[in-house]
Each structure stands twice: as C-alpha cells, then as structure tokens.
Design a protein around this motif. Sequence first.
Motif, PDB file in Angstrom:
ATOM      1  N   THR A 283     -46.694  18.279  85.212  1.00  0.00           N
ATOM      2  CA  THR A 283     -47.582  19.388  85.536  1.00  0.00           C
ATOM      3  C   THR A 283     -46.872  20.246  86.562  1.00  0.00           C
ATOM      4  O   THR A 283     -46.035  19.762  87.317  1.00  0.00           O
ATOM      5  N   GLU A 284     -47.218  21.502  86.540  1.00  0.00           N
ATOM      6  CA  GLU A 284     -46.537  22.423  87.438  1.00  0.00           C
ATOM      7  C   GLU A 284     -47.514  23.552  87.759  1.00  0.00           C
ATOM      8  O   GLU A 284     -48.339  23.914  86.931  1.00  0.00           O
ATOM      9  N   THR A 285     -47.403  24.072  88.960  1.00  0.00           N
ATOM     10  CA  THR A 285     -48.272  25.179  89.344  1.00  0.00           C
ATOM     11  C   THR A 285     -47.505  26.490  89.239  1.00  0.00           C
ATOM     12  O   THR A 285     -46.345  26.579  89.658  1.00  0.00           O
ATOM     13  N   ILE A 286     -48.164  27.481  88.662  1.00  0.00           N
ATOM     14  CA  ILE A 286     -47.536  28.784  88.478  1.00  0.00           C
ATOM     15  C   ILE A 286     -47.381  29.480  89.827  1.00  0.00           C
ATOM     16  O   ILE A 286     -48.309  29.490  90.639  1.00  0.00           O
ATOM     17  N   ARG A 287     -46.199  30.019  90.050  1.00  0.00           N
ATOM     18  CA  ARG A 287     -45.940  30.728  91.309  1.00  0.00           C
ATOM     19  C   ARG A 287     -46.012  32.230  91.079  1.00  0.00           C
ATOM     20  O   ARG A 287     -45.866  32.703  89.957  1.00  0.00           O
ATOM     21  N   ARG A 288     -46.205  32.939  92.172  1.00  0.00           N
ATOM     22  CA  ARG A 288     -46.237  34.395  92.101  1.00  0.00           C
ATOM     23  C   ARG A 288     -44.907  34.904  91.549  1.00  0.00           C
ATOM     24  O   ARG A 288     -43.848  34.445  91.973  1.00  0.00           O
ATOM     25  N   GLY A 289     -44.946  35.789  90.570  1.00  0.00           N
ATOM     26  CA  GLY A 289     -43.721  36.349  90.019  1.00  0.00           C
ATOM     27  C   GLY A 289     -43.000  35.420  89.043  1.00  0.00           C
ATOM     28  O   GLY A 289     -41.877  35.716  88.635  1.00  0.00           O
ATOM     29  N   ASP A 290     -43.643  34.334  88.670  1.00  0.00           N
ATOM     30  CA  ASP A 290     -43.030  33.388  87.743  1.00  0.00           C
ATOM     31  C   ASP A 290     -42.810  34.005  86.363  1.00  0.00           C
ATOM     32  O   ASP A 290     -43.536  34.908  85.958  1.00  0.00           O
ATOM     33  N   THR A 291     -41.813  33.459  85.637  1.00  0.00           N
ATOM     34  CA  THR A 291     -41.673  33.750  84.211  1.00  0.00           C
ATOM     35  C   THR A 291     -41.872  32.435  83.475  1.00  0.00           C
ATOM     36  O   THR A 291     -41.733  31.362  84.073  1.00  0.00           O
ATOM     37  N   LEU A 292     -42.176  32.539  82.198  1.00  0.00           N
ATOM     38  CA  LEU A 292     -42.368  31.313  81.421  1.00  0.00           C
ATOM     39  C   LEU A 292     -41.078  30.496  81.409  1.00  0.00           C
ATOM     40  O   LEU A 292     -41.112  29.264  81.501  1.00  0.00           O
ATOM     41  N   ALA A 293     -39.930  31.175  81.330  1.00  0.00           N
ATOM     42  CA  ALA A 293     -38.649  30.463  81.314  1.00  0.00           C
ATOM     43  C   ALA A 293     -38.447  29.674  82.614  1.00  0.00           C
ATOM     44  O   ALA A 293     -38.044  28.505  82.590  1.00  0.00           O
ATOM     45  N   ALA A 294     -38.768  30.300  83.743  1.00  0.00           N
ATOM     46  CA  ALA A 294     -38.597  29.623  85.032  1.00  0.00           C
ATOM     47  C   ALA A 294     -39.548  28.428  85.132  1.00  0.00           C
ATOM     48  O   ALA A 294     -39.188  27.362  85.632  1.00  0.00           O
ATOM     49  N   LEU A 295     -40.767  28.631  84.627  1.00  0.00           N
ATOM     50  CA  LEU A 295     -41.769  27.568  84.664  1.00  0.00           C
ATOM     51  C   LEU A 295     -41.314  26.376  83.822  1.00  0.00           C
ATOM     52  O   LEU A 295     -41.400  25.227  84.238  1.00  0.00           O
ATOM     53  N   LEU A 296     -40.795  26.689  82.618  1.00  0.00           N
ATOM     54  CA  LEU A 296     -40.326  25.610  81.732  1.00  0.00           C
ATOM     55  C   LEU A 296     -39.176  24.853  82.383  1.00  0.00           C
ATOM     56  O   LEU A 296     -39.094  23.623  82.286  1.00  0.00           O
ATOM     57  N   ALA A 297     -38.304  25.591  83.058  1.00  0.00           N
ATOM     58  CA  ALA A 297     -37.169  24.932  83.710  1.00  0.00           C
ATOM     59  C   ALA A 297     -37.684  23.941  84.756  1.00  0.00           C
ATOM     60  O   ALA A 297     -37.198  22.819  84.844  1.00  0.00           O
ATOM     61  N   ARG A 298     -38.701  24.361  85.516  1.00  0.00           N
ATOM     62  CA  ARG A 298     -39.243  23.439  86.525  1.00  0.00           C
ATOM     63  C   ARG A 298     -39.928  22.231  85.879  1.00  0.00           C
ATOM     64  O   ARG A 298     -40.028  21.171  86.471  1.00  0.00           O
ATOM     65  N   LEU A 299     -40.420  22.437  84.664  1.00  0.00           N
ATOM     66  CA  LEU A 299     -41.060  21.341  83.946  1.00  0.00           C
ATOM     67  C   LEU A 299     -40.024  20.420  83.299  1.00  0.00           C
ATOM     68  O   LEU A 299     -40.370  19.448  82.631  1.00  0.00           O
ATOM     69  N   GLY A 300     -38.752  20.749  83.457  1.00  0.00           N
ATOM     70  CA  GLY A 300     -37.689  19.911  82.912  1.00  0.00           C
ATOM     71  C   GLY A 300     -37.390  20.188  81.454  1.00  0.00           C
ATOM     72  O   GLY A 300     -36.776  19.368  80.774  1.00  0.00           O
ATOM     73  N   ALA A 301     -37.836  21.353  80.948  1.00  0.00           N
ATOM     74  CA  ALA A 301     -37.612  21.678  79.542  1.00  0.00           C
ATOM     75  C   ALA A 301     -36.471  22.668  79.389  1.00  0.00           C
ATOM     76  O   ALA A 301     -36.202  23.473  80.279  1.00  0.00           O
TER      77      ALA A 301
END
Length: 436
Positions: A62-80
């Motif tokens: 699970t990951e929390t969306i940050r201000r200015g996030d992109t889906l790519a950055a979010l996926l990277a934090r999720l280990g994908a």
Amino acid sequence: MHRNARFRQVAALTAIVSALGAVTAFGVAPLADIELPPIETVTESVVLGLQNPDAIDSFVQTETIRRGDTLAALLARLGANDPEFLRFASSDPLARKALQLRAGRGVQAEVDWLGRVTRYSYRVGGLEDDSGADAARPATRLEIRRDGDRLVASEAEVPLERSTEMRSVEIRSSLFAATDAAGIPENVAIKVAEIFGGDIDFHRDLRKGDRMRVVYETVREADSLDAAAASKVLAVEFFNDGRRFDALLFERDERPEYFAFDGRSLKKAFLRNPIEFSRISSGFSSSRLHPIMRDWRAHRGVDFAAPTGTRVRASADGTVEFIGQQRGYGNVLILEHRGEYSSLYAHLNSFADGLRQGSRVRQGDTIATVGSTGWATGPHLHYEIMIRGEQVDPMAVALPESEPLNGADRIRLRQAATEIRLALDQLDAIRLARFE
Ligand SMILES: [Zn+2]
C-alpha cells in the motif's frame, strides 16, 4: 413544517444527543478506564482482501499518494515496473481514473516477482471530494486486475462507515495547526470558519489561547484505513479573544442550517468575504495582505488579496447574469440575487466548470478562482455588492439576516444545545484530568 420532516429532525438530534450521552456517561466511570477517541489520525494503510492465492511469488503493497505524484512514480514506490500497466491506465476509458491522483489517498497493489501489477485498487470518488456537502455520495473503487495476458478494469461502489467525533483544541498559532495537532479533518476547520464567518475574521482575528470544542461526523471507506473525511460539523463552540460563539446543525423545513444555541440563525443572506478560507489563503493573508481595502468611495469595491487559484464562493444564492471578460475587470462574473441585490467578482483566473449565463448557484458554491486578469497589479479578488445597480460597501452595509427559529423548534434546539454543552464540558473535564 411537514410532520414527517419533524420526525426525521427529532431522530437526527436524538442520534446526536445519544452519541453525546455516551460520552457524558464516561463522567461517572473511573477516569483511568476512560477510552477517549484517538487523537492521532491513522495514515498508514494495511493490506485488505487483495491476496491472490494463485500468485505465490507476489506481494501486496500500500502506498499513499503524494502531492504532485505521477502514476509511474507511485508504481515505482509500490515496487512495480510495468510499462504495460501504464499504457493500459492511459488508454482504457475506465482505467484512466487511476490517473486522477488525490494526494493523501491510499492505493493498494499486488505486484508479482517480475514487477508486474496483478491487482490494483484505488478509491476514485466520494468522501473528501469537497468540503463536505457531497460527502454522502457513494464512493466507488477502481480495480484493475491482470487476467492472463490482459488487464481488466472494473468499478464498484464501496460501503462507507460513519461515526461521531468530539474534540477540544486550543489555538497556539493557526486554526489549521490546532486542528492538525488534534487529528481533526481539514474541512472541519474550513466549515467552522464559514459558520462563524459573519462574526470572526479567521484570517486576522484569531488570538493565541482561543479555544474550540467541536462535534462532527466523519465518514470513511469501510475496510480501509484511509484517513476519515469529515462529512459535517454537528455542533461547535468557539472562544475568540474573550468572546464565545456557538452553533448547532438543525433541520428547518427539511434543510439543515446552523443556529446559535439560543436559536438565532447563523445563515447570512450574503457573505461579506467570498474567499474560501483555506490553508493557502490562511497562511498567505495572516502574514500580511488580507484584505487590502482601498478607498471605497473612489473604488466602489473591496479587494481581497489571495494567491492565484484560491477558490471564490458565491456570496448568496442566485443566477449568473454575466460571465466573461470586461476591460479593466479582466475575467468577471456577476450574480443576480433574489430581490434587488447583485454581486460582482473580478480579475478572476478561471471560472468554475460548466458555469454559464443563467446558471443557478447556491451560497458558498465555488464559482471561480482568484487571478490577476485585467488591470490588476497582483492576484486579488475585486468584490462588489450592488443594490438596484448601485454599489454599496460590502463590509459596512447592513445585509439581510435569516429568520430566527420559532416556537417548538426553538425549544427543541435549546434542549439539544444544553445537552451538547454538558457533553462538551464533560469532554474538557475528562481531558484535563488525564493530563494531570
Ligand atoms: Zn478592486
């Protein structure tokens, strides 16, 4: 008033009072056993119902969306590492909702050992989508699943959980700092500023040591540990610079409205300040510029300094009489109100989506954002109120008040107010005892 409306109203109040009554009852229990509502808002999420029994070599994150996030950055934090998923999310009409990232909201993803996303779950609507009025709208959750070689998106309604919270806070620097420290959702602070906006200028009048006691309803996605959003403020007391203000939500003619504990309506026919109270307007203006008031006689309006993009609210119910550009004013919007009043908002950056001549708006609706179009040296709102086409000074003119409550309604409201005050006093007593 209709009979069934009255029953509903009584039922709603009974619910509030019985919720508060439970708290009052704490007063007779040994203090050490008292379980107060948690002060901290839970922001960490846990894994819920995403395990796929077939995917042995996968993990759920699970990951929390940050201000200015992109889906790519979010996926990277999720280990994908999944370009196919990104392509799907930007092309599939439903999956595209995954691109509407809201800071603070959690996502859950199951990722296999190749870094591919096998399941992705994200709440796309409901709750905190505005400052509370629509929080009752159903929330929906987007789910994207890998089915063999292809990805499939679906959307389903998710159940909501409601609860009543009470908090007592002291203000040391700003309203937002105080509510943050107490774990109170941001829109409670915004709503309180709106409720008392006719009496307290929350940009300038707050004093160190001011206190607030508030009862509000929260709503959260069931089976989620996302922070709860506040759906409505049920009652509030505010102690400002030695003065005391109170408000209670009460249904009159089937419409919820805020009244002082003594039965006076707090609804103003016009807002004197149409700038939405927010973190950004609050920080910006308390330091210096708010409001810039030029010589009214020469200028025929009031200027409110606020950062570009700050929301502008309709100061009363009405219809759009003009929306567009005018020399000097830049982007300007004029509302016509019942009776002989109209209001004008100028130098706007943008208008609310879908607003056009003849559109109906309600008091408090966002109609535009602050800008510096036209003859403006910096971002600010130029605001005028007109009576029969003549400008009047919005900060000085006597504006019509709403009708006070009468008869049986007033008696019931006072009873409810008395109970709520007792419960709030009890809350303070409990907390003081705990901190000794
Ligand atoms: Zn001006």
